[in-house]
Design a protein around this motif. Structure first.
Motif, short mmCIF file in Angstrom:
data_model
loop_
_atom_site.label_atom_id
_atom_site.label_comp_id
_atom_site.label_asym_id
_atom_site.label_seq_id
_atom_site.Cartn_x
_atom_site.Cartn_y
_atom_site.Cartn_z
N TYR A 16 0.80 -1.23 0.00
CA TYR A 16 0.00 0.00 0.00
C TYR A 16 0.83 1.28 0.00
CZ TYR A 16 -3.51 -3.44 1.36
OH TYR A 16 -4.33 -4.53 1.41
N LEU A 48 -5.64 -6.25 -6.93
CA LEU A 48 -4.66 -6.53 -5.86
C LEU A 48 -4.96 -7.86 -5.18
CD1 LEU A 48 -4.37 -2.95 -4.27
CD2 LEU A 48 -3.07 -3.94 -6.16
N HIS A 49 -5.25 -8.87 -5.98
CA HIS A 49 -5.50 -10.21 -5.43
C HIS A 49 -4.96 -11.22 -6.44
CE1 HIS A 49 -9.00 -9.19 -7.92
NE2 HIS A 49 -8.90 -10.44 -8.29
N GLU A 73 -18.69 -4.35 -2.45
CA GLU A 73 -17.34 -4.92 -2.29
C GLU A 73 -16.68 -4.28 -1.07
OE1 GLU A 73 -14.27 -4.29 -5.24
OE2 GLU A 73 -12.90 -5.59 -4.14
N GLY A 75 -13.39 -3.44 0.86
CA GLY A 75 -11.95 -3.31 0.65
C GLY A 75 -11.62 -3.33 -0.83
N PRO A 81 -11.56 -4.88 -9.22
CA PRO A 81 -12.61 -5.90 -9.17
C PRO A 81 -14.01 -5.30 -9.36
CG PRO A 81 -11.03 -6.24 -7.40
CD PRO A 81 -10.68 -4.92 -8.05
N GLU A 97 -13.72 1.44 0.35
CA GLU A 97 -12.27 1.34 0.56
C GLU A 97 -11.85 2.22 1.74
OE1 GLU A 97 -9.57 -0.36 -0.34
OE2 GLU A 97 -8.44 1.04 0.89
N LEU A 98 -11.01 1.65 2.60
CA LEU A 98 -10.55 2.36 3.80
C LEU A 98 -9.56 3.48 3.50
CD1 LEU A 98 -10.32 2.33 6.98
CD2 LEU A 98 -8.37 0.81 6.66
N GLN A 99 -8.59 3.22 2.63
CA GLN A 99 -7.49 4.18 2.43
C GLN A 99 -7.91 5.26 1.43
OE1 GLN A 99 -3.43 2.22 2.20
NE2 GLN A 99 -4.75 0.46 1.78
N GLY A 124 -14.26 4.54 3.59
CA GLY A 124 -14.60 4.35 5.00
C GLY A 124 -14.18 2.97 5.48
N ASP A 125 -14.39 2.80 6.78
CA ASP A 125 -14.10 1.52 7.44
C ASP A 125 -15.39 0.71 7.45
OD1 ASP A 125 -13.71 -0.55 9.28
OD2 ASP A 125 -12.56 0.72 10.66
N PHE A 126 -15.33 -0.51 6.93
CA PHE A 126 -16.55 -1.32 6.85
C PHE A 126 -17.25 -1.43 8.21
CE2 PHE A 126 -18.69 -5.47 7.19
CZ PHE A 126 -19.75 -5.20 6.33
N TRP A 142 -12.12 -9.45 -1.86
CA TRP A 142 -10.88 -10.14 -2.23
C TRP A 142 -9.74 -9.62 -1.35
CZ3 TRP A 142 -14.69 -8.93 -5.67
CH2 TRP A 142 -15.17 -10.00 -6.45
N LEU A 143 -9.21 -10.50 -0.53
CA LEU A 143 -8.00 -10.26 0.27
C LEU A 143 -8.07 -8.98 1.11
CD1 LEU A 143 -5.30 -11.56 -2.21
CD2 LEU A 143 -6.22 -12.67 -0.20
N ALA A 144 -9.21 -8.75 1.70
CA ALA A 144 -9.37 -7.58 2.57
C ALA A 144 -9.83 -7.96 3.97
CB ALA A 144 -10.38 -6.60 1.96
C1 LIG Z 1 -5.19 -6.50 -0.76
S1 LIG Z 1 -6.22 -5.10 -0.99
C2 LIG Z 1 -7.36 -5.76 -2.20
C3 LIG Z 1 -8.10 -4.69 -2.94
C4 LIG Z 1 -9.15 -5.21 -3.90
N1 LIG Z 1 -10.10 -6.06 -3.21
C5 LIG Z 1 -8.50 -5.97 -5.02
O1 LIG Z 1 -8.50 -7.21 -4.95
O2 LIG Z 1 -7.97 -5.36 -5.95
C6 LIG Z 1 -7.28 -5.00 0.46
C7 LIG Z 1 -7.96 -3.65 0.62
O3 LIG Z 1 -8.83 -3.69 1.75
C8 LIG Z 1 -8.85 -2.39 2.32
N2 LIG Z 1 -9.37 -2.44 3.70
C9 LIG Z 1 -8.73 -2.93 4.79
N3 LIG Z 1 -9.49 -2.79 5.89
C10 LIG Z 1 -10.65 -2.21 5.51
C11 LIG Z 1 -11.81 -1.79 6.20
N4 LIG Z 1 -11.93 -1.93 7.53
N5 LIG Z 1 -12.83 -1.21 5.50
C12 LIG Z 1 -12.70 -1.03 4.14
N6 LIG Z 1 -11.60 -1.41 3.43
C13 LIG Z 1 -10.58 -1.99 4.10
C14 LIG Z 1 -7.41 -1.98 2.23
O4 LIG Z 1 -7.23 -0.59 2.39
C15 LIG Z 1 -7.00 -2.51 0.86
O5 LIG Z 1 -7.14 -1.54 -0.15
#
Ligand SMILES: C[S@@+](CC[C@H](N)C(=O)[O-])C[C@H]1O[C@@H](n2cnc3c(N)ncnc32)[C@H](O)[C@@H]1O
Length: 279
Positions: A16, A48-49, A73, A75, A81, A97-99, A124-126, A142-144
């Protein structure tokens, strides 16, 4: 908007660090300015998966998402995706998305791809985001989810946000064999891993939260091979990546890709794909 504490802490993970990777790739495509883009020309760098858009197609197939579906979705990263989901199925997608830096890039790419009517980006934060009474036919991720502490609370939120019979699809990390405290501390910093449970626990958390598990696949072997190939492919293109991105990005990505190979081959970190249905 986002929780600034968690948003800052997640930057411990090398993946990140460099949002500028996306701008560099757009420049390489000859689209540095505000020109229109096609979603399918971004897929080598906006997913990013593992297995890119094939993994998104798998979610569409296993959950029956179509052009009448509303999908959340969790994260959503750079939005790859979500854009593929919307393009391939016609569904209306909310991408959370958090960031903030990732969210802003994602929203801009979606606008330039002409998909803003079908993909709505939110930052935001889920666990705390206000969905304003929305209900979804499917929640995908995916991977979040391994980033997010407190699986029972997360799943309870998912159940509340899903329509009756709605689907939950996740590709995620899990604990195949127990990590010790030192390993957990290292995982927390290298991967910002805050929720790594066993496969059995993953299943029981879903069932206790009111889901029927439709399929649960161990992806570890597949993802170990994928991450090995990804690292080898990245190193093979070293000169290209140094030219496009410079030293700092190249070193950071190599370190991160090596970390994933080390963790998957170590035998304790596993990959899981889950399809479940709200009872
Ligand atoms: C490995 S990345 C995968 C991104 C996307 N799913 C993809 O496959 O391209 C995981 C993402 O989850 C986000 N994330 C982590 N914690 C989160 C939360 N509490 N709420 C929302 N998003 C979050 C991260 O900032 C990151 O961008």
């Amino acid at each position: 908007m986002k929780d600034s504490g968690r948003d800052a802490a997640i930057k411990s993970m090398g993946l990140y660090h460099h949002v500028d990777r996306v701008m560099n790739e757009l420049r390489e495509l000859g689209r540095a300015d505000d020109e229109p883009l096609r979603a399918d020309e971004l897929t080598t760098f906006d997913q990013l998966h593992y297995h890119g858009t094939d993994a998104v197609d798998e979610a569409i197939r296993t959950t029956g998402i179509d052009d009448r579906s509303t999908v959340l979705e969790i994260g959503s990263g750079f939005g790859g995706p979500a854009r593929h989901l919307a393009s391939a199925s016609g569904a209306a997608v909310t991408a959370l998305e958090l960031q903030e830096d990732h969210h802003l890039v994602a929203a801009d790419l979606t606008r330039r791809c002409g998909l803003a009517e079908r993909v709505t980006h939110a930052c935001g934060d889920f666990l705390t985001h206000d969905f304003d009474g929305a209900r979804f036919d499917a929640i995908v991720s995916w991977l979040a989810l391994y980033h997010i502490p407190g699986r029972p609370v997360l799943l309870d939120r998912c159940r509340t946000l899903l329509a009756a019979g709605g689907f939950f699809y996740a590709e995620d990390l899990y604990e195949r064999r127990p990590f010790d405290d030192a390993e957990r501390a290292r995982l927390s910093s290298e991967l910002f891993a805050n929720e790594l449970t066993s496969g059995d626990r993953y299943r029981s958390d879903l069932e206790e939260a009111g889901f029927e598990v439709v399929a649960m696949d161990d992806m570890t072997g597949d993802w170990t091979a994928f991450t090995r190939g990804r690292l080898a492919g990245y190193v093979e293109l070293r000169e290209r990546h140094l030219r496009v991105h410079g030293d700092a990005v190249y070193e950071t990505m190599c370190d991160f890709y090596e970390t994933m190979v080390r963790l998957f081959t170590g035998g304790k970190l596993g990959g899981i794909r889950v399809v479940a249905r709200r009872v």
